[in-house]
Design an enzyme around this catalytic site. Structure first.
Site, PDB file in Angstrom:
ATOM      1  N   CYS A  46      -6.449  73.729  18.707  1.00  0.00           N
ATOM      2  CA  CYS A  46      -5.133  73.114  18.496  1.00  0.00           C
ATOM      3  C   CYS A  46      -4.250  73.125  19.738  1.00  0.00           C
ATOM      4  O   CYS A  46      -3.170  72.527  19.723  1.00  0.00           O
ATOM      5  CB  CYS A  46      -4.413  73.825  17.348  1.00  0.00           C
ATOM      6  SG  CYS A  46      -5.336  73.809  15.792  1.00  0.00           S
ATOM      7  N   HIS A  79      -5.869  82.047  28.994  1.00  0.00           N
ATOM      8  CA  HIS A  79      -7.187  82.077  28.355  1.00  0.00           C
ATOM      9  C   HIS A  79      -7.627  83.522  28.184  1.00  0.00           C
ATOM     10  O   HIS A  79      -7.635  84.296  29.131  1.00  0.00           O
ATOM     11  CB  HIS A  79      -8.200  81.310  29.207  1.00  0.00           C
ATOM     12  CG  HIS A  79      -9.367  80.779  28.444  1.00  0.00           C
ATOM     13  ND1 HIS A  79     -10.169  81.582  27.668  1.00  0.00           N
ATOM     14  CD2 HIS A  79      -9.862  79.518  28.307  1.00  0.00           C
ATOM     15  CE1 HIS A  79     -11.116  80.844  27.105  1.00  0.00           C
ATOM     16  NE2 HIS A  79     -10.944  79.580  27.474  1.00  0.00           N
ATOM     17  N   HIS A  84      15.217  74.333  22.120  1.00  0.00           N
ATOM     18  CA  HIS A  84      14.419  73.858  20.988  1.00  0.00           C
ATOM     19  C   HIS A  84      13.003  74.398  21.103  1.00  0.00           C
ATOM     20  O   HIS A  84      12.460  74.539  22.206  1.00  0.00           O
ATOM     21  CB  HIS A  84      14.402  72.328  20.951  1.00  0.00           C
ATOM     22  CG  HIS A  84      15.761  71.709  20.961  1.00  0.00           C
ATOM     23  ND1 HIS A  84      16.596  71.712  19.872  1.00  0.00           N
ATOM     24  CD2 HIS A  84      16.444  71.076  21.959  1.00  0.00           C
ATOM     25  CE1 HIS A  84      17.728  71.106  20.177  1.00  0.00           C
ATOM     26  NE2 HIS A  84      17.666  70.715  21.439  1.00  0.00           N
ATOM     27  N   HIS A 104       3.319  75.212  17.250  1.00  0.00           N
ATOM     28  CA  HIS A 104       2.199  74.580  16.541  1.00  0.00           C
ATOM     29  C   HIS A 104       2.208  74.973  15.069  1.00  0.00           C
ATOM     30  O   HIS A 104       2.211  76.162  14.723  1.00  0.00           O
ATOM     31  CB  HIS A 104       0.886  74.996  17.189  1.00  0.00           C
ATOM     32  CG  HIS A 104      -0.310  74.728  16.328  1.00  0.00           C
ATOM     33  ND1 HIS A 104      -0.603  73.477  15.835  1.00  0.00           N
ATOM     34  CD2 HIS A 104      -1.285  75.548  15.860  1.00  0.00           C
ATOM     35  CE1 HIS A 104      -1.708  73.540  15.110  1.00  0.00           C
ATOM     36  NE2 HIS A 104      -2.128  74.785  15.105  1.00  0.00           N
ATOM     37  N   HIS A 132       5.096  71.079   6.123  1.00  0.00           N
ATOM     38  CA  HIS A 132       5.316  70.641   4.751  1.00  0.00           C
ATOM     39  C   HIS A 132       4.982  69.157   4.579  1.00  0.00           C
ATOM     40  O   HIS A 132       4.318  68.766   3.616  1.00  0.00           O
ATOM     41  CB  HIS A 132       6.770  70.900   4.360  1.00  0.00           C
ATOM     42  CG  HIS A 132       7.109  70.504   2.957  1.00  0.00           C
ATOM     43  ND1 HIS A 132       7.548  69.229   2.631  1.00  0.00           N
ATOM     44  CD2 HIS A 132       7.071  71.196   1.797  1.00  0.00           C
ATOM     45  CE1 HIS A 132       7.770  69.167   1.322  1.00  0.00           C
ATOM     46  NE2 HIS A 132       7.487  70.341   0.794  1.00  0.00           N
ATOM     47  N   ASN A 152      -1.296  70.787   8.785  1.00  0.00           N
ATOM     48  CA  ASN A 152      -1.727  71.169  10.128  1.00  0.00           C
ATOM     49  C   ASN A 152      -2.506  70.007  10.730  1.00  0.00           C
ATOM     50  O   ASN A 152      -3.663  69.773  10.396  1.00  0.00           O
ATOM     51  CB  ASN A 152      -2.604  72.419  10.052  1.00  0.00           C
ATOM     52  CG  ASN A 152      -3.083  72.888  11.418  1.00  0.00           C
ATOM     53  OD1 ASN A 152      -2.858  72.234  12.426  1.00  0.00           O
ATOM     54  ND2 ASN A 152      -3.742  74.033  11.457  1.00  0.00           N
TER      55      ASN A 152
END
Length: 490
Positions: A214, A294, A383, A387, A416, A420
């Site tokens: 993702c 990583h 802001h 994810h 909502h 995902n």
């Protein structure tokens, strides 16, 4: 004996000359014209220059070369021209009751798996409008290559069509294409699909990123940024993020693998980046930096998200119980790298003093009972686009960073409304902020995502022009219903 110069020294010279060949070729003519104009306007000065022409010509040439060299080595700013998100048609929506019913009717799941998925979907934070591809609406799901390609084309082409229509950029202007999708990696690649569909030029640079989870969308932004800054011939880059669910629907009964069926939903985004100064006047954001961390050197981090076959030979994505601890550790390491780049000096000083105090107490044999100080990233960003990997991910980041309900509202509402959507989720969140008219000129936006391997990637954007959305983008028709108070309180 004459020795030749090494190629490592000649390569930069050749690159410089080839990049500025027109300017260097025009120099003798422009210098001659300047000297003739000076002689006509100022005869006295012309007489002095006439006796020192080689010196002045050399100085002018040196000045021109220095200016061109400084311009060539200066890092070019990368701007977000615009972006678009795919909104699946209403016919593909999957209300929670429908998902539970289909799960119970599917012959591949036993009673325990049906009950597990039912409990999970009820606590997922999803609304009644998340969508699955057409192949997942039949029993059993149609896990064919043809259906997967159709899903990819529907999402990707819809998003790309929208962003090109919004910006007016022609396909011939795009020099870089980056498409990321974790599970679906067909041949020809998905980047090739984009090139064929829009008839991009023959020297376009194409990249298809797979298996990165993702956080791949932010990795794609970083890749496009590097190419745009290194190659002056590339002015526009198209970055597409999506996840294809059709081909990797899990039809087994391993609980660790059933999570992917419950959590992921349809979605895609197309982002157009540019280094053009002309475009900068119309761009909404400037890319401040991309930071990547990583943790693949650690076995636990590497194996916590793994594609594998279960005992019955059914392939799926196994999510271990170590995912959340690994994500927390990776985020800490990531914040250590990101913090000095974005936090104000006062916050860095306060954190350094707190750390020094704890170490001095430790050296003195005393125990510090106070909690370790966590840098306040609210001082660095206005802001947050976290994810939308699930309620647990959003809850953990909200607690760890000390964010308010309003600051994580875009993530909860995107989860909502759309579920995902993997690497494209942060763009649905930015669209939410813009639809609510919360982003102002000068605001800083932090996009952060997690991916298999294990990775944590960030992109920091600075708003250079207050967005004035003509519509609500993917939130069109439902923006008036958000935020959903019940979800926000959970």
């Amino acid at each position: 004996m004459v020795t030749s110069l090494p190629l490592s020294l000649l390569a930069p010279v050749y690159s410089f000359v080839s990049s500025h060949r027109l300017s260097l070729a025009a120099f003798p003519f422009s210098a001659t014209a300047a000297l003739r104009l000076t002689a006509w306007l100022y005869p006295t000065v012309s007489s002095a220059i006439h006796h020192c022409t080689p010196l002045y010509a050399g100085l002018i040439l040196l000045a021109v070369v220095l200016v061109l060299y400084i311009r060539s080595t200066r890092v070019r700013a990368v701007y977000l021209v615009d972006y678009a998100c795919f909104r699946p048609p209403a016919a593909l929506r999957v209300p929670l009751s429908k998902y539970i019913e289909h799960t119970g009717l599917a012959p591949c799941f036993d009673d325990k798996s049906v009950g597990f998925q039912s409990r999970l979907i009820e606590r997922s934070g999803f609304g009644e409008e998340t969508c699955l591809p057409p192949a997942c609406h039949v029993i059993p799901p149609e896990k064919t290559l043809k259906a997967a390609r159709a899903e990819a084309e529907q999402g990707i082409f819809s998003a790309v069509d929208a962003v090109l229509a919004k910006t007016g950029v022609g396909a011939e202007d795009i020099g870089v294409v980056v498409v990321n999708c974790t599970l679906f990696a067909p041949t020809p690649s998905m980047a090739d699909m984009v090139v064929r569909r829009y008839g991009l030029r023959s020297d376009v640079r194409c990249f298809s990123l797979s298996g990165m989870g993702c956080s791949a969308g932010i990795a794609g932004i970083g890749l496009a940024e590097n190419i745009l800054q290194c190659d002056s011939r590339c002015t526009y880059a198209l970055v597409v993020s999506t996840e294809i669910l059709t081909s990797d629907y899990y039809s087994g009964n391993e609980r660790a693998m059933l999570l992917q069926n419950c959590l992921f939903r349809m979605g895609a985004s197309a982002v157009l980046l540019s280094t053009s100064r002309a475009r900068a006047r119309h761009a909404q954001y400037r890319l401040a930096r991309v930071v990547r961390t990583h943790a693949g050197h650690d076995d636990r981090a590497y194996g916590c998200v793994q594609q594998e076959d279960d005992a019955a030979g059914e392939r799926g994505i196994a999510l271990s119980k170590d995912v959340m601890p690994v994500a927390g550790d990776t985020l800490k390491a990531h914040m250590t790298t990101l913090g000095p780049l974005v936090l104000p000096a006062s916050e860095l000083l306060a954190y350094a003093l707190s750390l020094a105090r704890r170490r001095l107490l430790l050296m003195a044999g005393q125990k510090d009972s106070s909690k370790p100080r966590v840098p306040d990233f609210r001082m660095a960003f206005e802001h947050f686009c976290i994810h939308a990997g699930g309620r647990a991910v959003i809850d953990a980041l909200q607690r760890g960073l000390g964010l308010s309900d309003k600051q994580v509202e875009p993530s909860r509402m995107a989860l909502h409304r759309f579920g995902n959507t993997s690497s494209s989720s942060t763009w649905y969140e930015l669209a939410y902020l813009e639809a609510k008219c919360r982003v102002r000129k000068g605001d800083r936006v932090w996009m952060v995502g997690f991916g298999s391997g294990f990775k944590c990637n960030s992109a920091v954007w600075v708003c250079i022009r207050s967005p004035v959305p003509l519509d609500s983008g993917p939130w069109e028709g439902c923006m008036h219903r958000y935020p959903v108070a019940a979800v926000q309180r959970d």
